[in-house]
Design an enzyme around this catalytic site. Structure first.
Site, PDB file in Angstrom:
ATOM      1  N   LYS A  62       2.980 -15.358   4.062  1.00 24.45           N
ATOM      2  CA  LYS A  62       3.282 -16.127   2.845  1.00 24.45           C
ATOM      3  C   LYS A  62       4.791 -16.382   2.894  1.00 24.45           C
ATOM      4  CE  LYS A  62       1.989 -18.037  -0.998  1.00 24.45           C
ATOM      5  NZ  LYS A  62       1.165 -19.261  -1.000  1.00 24.45           N
ATOM      6  N   ASP A 115      -6.722  -6.818   3.939  1.00 25.33           N
ATOM      7  CA  ASP A 115      -7.772  -6.208   3.119  1.00 25.33           C
ATOM      8  C   ASP A 115      -8.609  -7.305   2.475  1.00 25.33           C
ATOM      9  OD1 ASP A 115      -9.181  -4.240   1.621  1.00 25.33           O
ATOM     10  OD2 ASP A 115      -7.942  -4.743  -0.118  1.00 25.33           O
ATOM     11  N   TYR A 117       0.818  -1.222   0.000  1.00 27.93           N
ATOM     12  CA  TYR A 117       0.000   0.000   0.000  1.00 27.93           C
ATOM     13  C   TYR A 117       0.849   1.268   0.000  1.00 27.93           C
ATOM     14  CZ  TYR A 117      -4.650  -1.983   0.586  1.00 27.93           C
ATOM     15  OH  TYR A 117      -5.839  -2.616   0.370  1.00 27.93           O
ATOM     16  N   ASP A 135      -3.059 -18.436   1.848  1.00 27.71           N
ATOM     17  CA  ASP A 135      -3.996 -19.165   0.988  1.00 27.71           C
ATOM     18  C   ASP A 135      -4.832 -20.147   1.801  1.00 27.71           C
ATOM     19  OD1 ASP A 135      -1.529 -20.366   1.360  1.00 27.71           O
ATOM     20  OD2 ASP A 135      -1.355 -21.195  -0.657  1.00 27.71           O
ATOM     21  N   ASP A 174     -12.749  -8.953   3.869  1.00 31.11           N
ATOM     22  CA  ASP A 174     -14.010  -8.930   3.109  1.00 31.11           C
ATOM     23  C   ASP A 174     -14.640 -10.330   3.082  1.00 31.11           C
ATOM     24  OD1 ASP A 174     -13.538  -6.259   2.556  1.00 31.11           O
ATOM     25  OD2 ASP A 174     -13.874  -6.441   0.391  1.00 31.11           O
TER      26      ASP A 174
HETATM   27  C1  IPM Z   1     -10.608  -1.237   3.265  1.00 28.82           C
HETATM   28  C2  IPM Z   1     -10.796  -0.670   1.882  1.00 28.82           C
HETATM   29  C3  IPM Z   1      -9.614   0.256   1.543  1.00 28.82           C
HETATM   30  C4  IPM Z   1      -8.341  -0.578   1.594  1.00 28.82           C
HETATM   31  C5  IPM Z   1      -9.766   0.969   0.201  1.00 28.82           C
HETATM   32  C6  IPM Z   1     -11.036   1.780   0.115  1.00 28.82           C
HETATM   33  C7  IPM Z   1      -8.569   1.833  -0.104  1.00 28.82           C
HETATM   34  O1  IPM Z   1     -10.958  -1.686   0.953  1.00 28.82           O
HETATM   35  O2  IPM Z   1     -10.519  -0.463   4.234  1.00 28.82           O
HETATM   36  O3  IPM Z   1     -10.558  -2.469   3.394  1.00 28.82           O
HETATM   37  O4  IPM Z   1      -7.964  -1.193   0.583  1.00 28.82           O
HETATM   38  O5  IPM Z   1      -7.699  -0.590   2.635  1.00 28.82           O
HETATM   39 MG    MG Z   2     -11.060  -3.610   1.783  1.00 30.22          MG
END
Ligand code: IPM
Ligand code: MG
Length: 382
Positions: free
Chosen positions: A215, A271, A148, A247, A275
């Site tokens: 990893k 990240d 990042y 993984d 999700d």
């Molecule tokens: C998160 C989001 C952010 C990230 C984006 C919006 C830049 O996906 O907070 O998980 O990738 O960190």
């Molecule tokens: Mg995210």
């Protein structure tokens, strides 16, 4: 006590969700005699429309000076494809969100993933895959460095000619005509140490095991990470810990009986995994999160979910993730009674079968709009 907090209402449906979260947090804080003053801090495409900048200087100043930010979320494909294509430096994810993370030194990102057994049907997993005691994991994502911030941080360190040879480019400088684009991902030993001391302390205080995701089998920065974890773990003999390759950690999101406690992971891994984990426990609409600087304890409260741009203006988005993020804000400023009241209220409305469209199942009690859902939660804490 009065507490001033920078409020970024954001883009897409975020302002609708934040309107609910803000009034609930303000009410709940009274249980701890805390008066919260939200200071309007425009960021995102909405700020661009008003001030010609997705992160006006004054907004950044307010956020950094107050040291506490309640962040609704930025980004909207409608603008990304138009103004964003012409002026990539204005893309608000990097210009606002990543800049805040870096400026405020927000190293630890807590993303709790909770699913009570009674609400097992919120999960897309078959009920028998959900543990008897429900799911209770806390992802702690390493929120700085890695891919990042690597290129940006390194460009400050290496001479421009070297950077050119390495093909290092910031996103805004990519023209499409280059023959090589590379990005640097790095971790600094001291930062990994600091991060793991905090993650292990958290696990110890909560009496939880810790899983470190990496990893290490193919990537140098994670081989380094793993060695540091083994070293820091010796300071915390009470915490049981293990290493898990990313993984297979991803695969375990489908087998939550085998994954519990604190999940410590790198920036990019965190990240992606969070999700998936959020979907496993009911959906992105319920996602909540806080990001903390362990030295100053300054913090940003951002759900981690998107801005639901397709629902904007329709009063349909799910405000519960932002509301739960508000509870994390209250807990951080020691307004525990308020935090508990919010969490209890959200649990109750879900148990009573109220849903927003994103999490509705056939036969649920009632599908509510964003403001109706907020109202229901608010009434429970009044
Ligand atoms: C998160 C989001 C952010 C990230 C984006 C919006 C830049 O996906 O907070 O998980 O990738 O960190
Ligand atoms: Mg995210």
């Amino acid at each position: 006590m009065t507490k001033k907090i920078a409020l970024v209402t954001g883009d897409g449906s975020a302002p609708e969700m934040m309107a609910q979260a803000v009034r609930i947090v303000t009410h709940a804080a009274r249980r701890d005699n805390v008066k919260i003053e939200f200071v309007d801090t425009p960021m995102g495409w909405n700020a661009y429309e008003k001030f010609g900048d997705t992160t006006p200087e004054k907004s950044m100043e307010t956020a950094v000076n107050l040291g506490f930010v309640f962040f609704g979320g930025v980004g909207d494909p409608k603008f990304d494809k138009t103004i964003g294509a012409e002026k990539p430096e204005m893309m608000p994810e990097a210009r606002a969100l990543l800049a805040l993370r870096k400026k405020m030194g927000l190293l630890l990102n807590f993303r709790p993933m909770i699913l009570m057994r009674e609400l097992a049907h919120l999960s897309p997993l078959r009920p028998e895959l959900i543990p008897e005691e429900g799911v209770n994991m806390t992802f702690i994502r390493f929120l700085l460095e890695d891919s990042y911030f690597g290129t940006q941080d390194m460009l400050e360190l290496v001479p421009p000619a070297t950077a050119w040879d390495l093909g290092l480019k910031l996103k805004k400088d990519v023209t499409g005509n280059e023959t090589l684009v590379s990005e640097l991902a790095y971790y600094r030993g001291e930062t990994i140490e600091k991060y793991f001391r905090m993650a292990f302390s958290y696990a110890r205080n909560m009496g939880l095991p810790l899983t470190s995701v990496d990893k290490a089998n193919v990537m140098a920065r994670y081989a380094y990470w793993r060695k540091i974890v083994d070293r820091i773990a010796k300071e915390f003999p009470e915490v049981s810990y293990r290493h898990q390759l990313v993984d297979s950690a991803n695969m375990l999101l489908f087998k939550p009986k085998e994954l519990r406690g604190v999940i410590a992971c790198g920036n990019e891994h965190g990240d992606i995994l969070s999700d998936g984990a959020a979907e496993m426990v009911g959906g992105m609409g319920l996602m909540h999160s806080s990001a903390v600087n362990p030295d100053t304890m300054q913090a940003m409260f951002e759900s981690g979910a998107g801005t639901a741009p397709t629902l904007a203006g329709q009063d349909k988005a799910n405000p519960l993730g932002r509301i739960l993020t508000g509870a994390m804000l209250l807990r951080h400023i020691a307004a525990d009674n308020g935090a508990i009241a919010i969490e209890q209220a959200v649990r109750d409305v879900l148990k009573e079968g109220y849903r927003t469209t994103d999490i509705a199942e056939p036969g649920c009690t009632k599908v509510l709009g964003c403001s109706e859902m907020g109202e229901l939660v608010l009434r429970k804490i009044l």
